[in-house]
Scaffold this active site. Structure first.
Site, PDB file in Angstrom:
ATOM      1  CE  LYS A   1      -0.206  -0.212   5.109  1.00  0.00           C
ATOM      2  NZ  LYS A   1      -1.045  -0.744   6.214  1.00  0.00           N
TER       3      LYS A   1
ATOM      4  CE1 TYR B   1      15.126  31.557   5.279  1.00  0.00           C
ATOM      5  CE2 TYR B   1      14.844  29.120   4.989  1.00  0.00           C
ATOM      6  CZ  TYR B   1      15.026  30.415   4.682  1.00  0.00           C
ATOM      7  OH  TYR B   1      14.228  30.568   3.135  1.00  0.00           O
TER       8      TYR B   1
HETATM    9  C1  LIG Z   1      -0.495  -1.746   6.988  1.00  0.00           C
HETATM   10  C2  LIG Z   1      -0.995  -2.999   7.160  1.00  0.00           C
HETATM   11  C3  LIG Z   1      -0.270  -4.264   7.103  1.00  0.00           C
HETATM   12  C4  LIG Z   1       1.253  -4.212   7.170  1.00  0.00           C
HETATM   13  O1  LIG Z   1       1.864  -3.808   8.296  1.00  0.00           O
HETATM   14  P1  LIG Z   1       3.279  -3.725   8.846  1.00  0.00           P
HETATM   15  O2  LIG Z   1       3.402  -3.271  10.100  1.00  0.00           O
HETATM   16  O3  LIG Z   1       3.675  -2.521   7.853  1.00  0.00           O
HETATM   17  O4  LIG Z   1       3.951  -4.888   8.557  1.00  0.00           O
HETATM   18  C5  LIG Z   1      -0.796  -5.525   7.480  1.00  0.00           C
HETATM   19  N1  LIG Z   1      -2.218  -5.542   7.766  1.00  0.00           N
HETATM   20  C6  LIG Z   1      -2.975  -4.376   7.672  1.00  0.00           C
HETATM   21  C7  LIG Z   1      -4.509  -4.501   7.703  1.00  0.00           C
HETATM   22  C8  LIG Z   1      -2.485  -2.795   7.433  1.00  0.00           C
HETATM   23  O5  LIG Z   1      -3.003  -1.999   7.403  1.00  0.00           O
END
Ligand SMILES: *Cc1c(COP(=O)(O)O)cnc(C)c1O
Length: 348
Positions: free
Chosen positions: A35, A243
């Site tokens: 994702k 800055y």
């Molecule tokens: C993002 C997510 C994962 C992966 O989690 P990690 O901690 O990055 O391994 C797995 N399952 C769900 C539902 C998620 O939202």
């Protein structure tokens, strides 16, 4: 060229996937969570490399991400959509063979009405109270849902990065109560859950951050972020840099200005608090991180290099995150669009 280079080692990502895969028993499938454009590293390239390494199932957050991933993976691998089936998604889900994880009665209804017979999974809420069908509702609708044969039942742990947290066994028990004896493949563990041990693995695990070299999995380093030196100058004792005159020279100094800043996802809170790296050698960051530029004190280097690294094997996303008061996930996903992403390994 003042464009910084983000080098992404696809072989290291694949090695991390294999290492996570080896942590569960042979019959347990290891998926890959890609994702948010594979946590900012590029879902198309990362997805293809992981498919070559043997991953047969991918998770994305939303249908549009799944559609883009399908274009780069081609037919075959399963693509599960964690956000489920939203209004307007039916055509994309069907045409690109995506599998939504349905999160509510509303999504179940939408899916059954618009795509009856199309594969789906169910996300159950075992206590996190974010996404998923709650126990009472599940009890009410399970017979109808199960009759349509979901391909998977999953849930997500809220505190898996803290191995001793009481929430872990509590969610495990809730997940068992909601799914035992149903004969449907089950998934509970992301990266942290994999490390909690076999009781949490069920039929399928869903690592994300561990693939990309982040905690809590101690995997291989995946990234190097090299910032080109645009200009160097000498400053005299008493002169200031940047800055707010945030740094004052106390000796004759050589200052290098490199090309990246908070607009590229390097938090301003890193100002003066993390080194840059010339190979293995740390170089003090000085002054403020500004929008496009960072300054470093290179007085002690024999030679000014063409670039300095802010991410490298010696300094990973979690190191930056600790200093900036955030988590590696946020550093990764904030890495900006201005970097040239260079891939090595895979079929790069
Ligand atoms: C993002 C997510 C994962 C992966 O989690 P990690 O901690 O990055 O391994 C797995 N399952 C769900 C539902 C998620 O939202």
């Amino acid at each position: 060229m003042a464009q910084a280079t983000l080098s992404i080692d696809l072989d290291a990502i694949s090695a991390n996937w294999r290492a996570l895969d080896r942590l569960s028993a042979a019959g347990v499938q290891t998926a890959a969570v890609v994702k948010a454009d594979a946590y900012g590293l590029g879902a198309a390239r990362v997805g293809r490399a992981l498919a070559e390494a043997g991953a047969r199932r991918f998770f994305v957050a939303m249908t549009e991400e799944g559609a883009a991933l399908r274009q780069s993976l081609g037919p075959g691998p399963q693509i599960n959509v964690l956000g489920g089936h939203m209004a307007g998604d039916a055509d994309m889900i069907r045409d690109l063979d995506l599998t939504p994880m349905l999160n509510s009665l509303q999504q179940v209804t939408r899916h059954f009405e618009s795509l009856s017979g199309h594969p789906f999974g169910i996300q159950l809420d075992s206590g996190m109270n974010r996404l998923g069908i709650e126990p009472a509702e599940w009890q009410a609708i399970a017979p109808i849902v199960l009759a349509a044969k979901p391909e998977m039942l999953m849930s997500h742990l809220a505190c898996a990065d803290e191995a001793d947290h009481a929430m872990n066994p509590l969610q495990l028990a809730n997940f068992h109560a909601m799914t035992d004896g149903l004969g449907i493949p089950r998934s509970l563990a992301a990266t942290g859950g994999i490390l909690l041990g076999p009781a949490y693995h069920f039929d399928l695990t869903r690592p994300g951050i561990g693939l990309y070299g982040g905690r809590p999995f101690a995997g291989q380093s995946v990234l190097r972020l090299s910032l080109p030196v645009i200009q160097t100058r000498r400053v005299e004792p008493g002169e200031t840099v940047g800055y707010a005159c945030a740094w004052t020279a106390t000796r004759p100094s050589v200052v290098a200005t490199v090309a990246a800043g908070y607009a590229d996802g390097l938090p301003r809170s890193l100002s003066g608090r993390t080194p840059l790296w010339d190979g293995e050698q740390p170089v003090p960051m000085i002054g403020r991180v500004s929008m496009d530029l960072i300054t470093a004190d290179v007085t002690d280097l024999a030679e000014v290099p063409r670039s300095l690294d802010i991410l490298c094997p010696a300094q990973g996303v979690d190191d930056l995150a600790d200093i900036a008061g955030t988590i590696g996930y946020e550093i990764l996903t904030a890495l900006g669009p201005r970097y040239a992403r260079r891939y090595s390994g895979g079929q790069a």
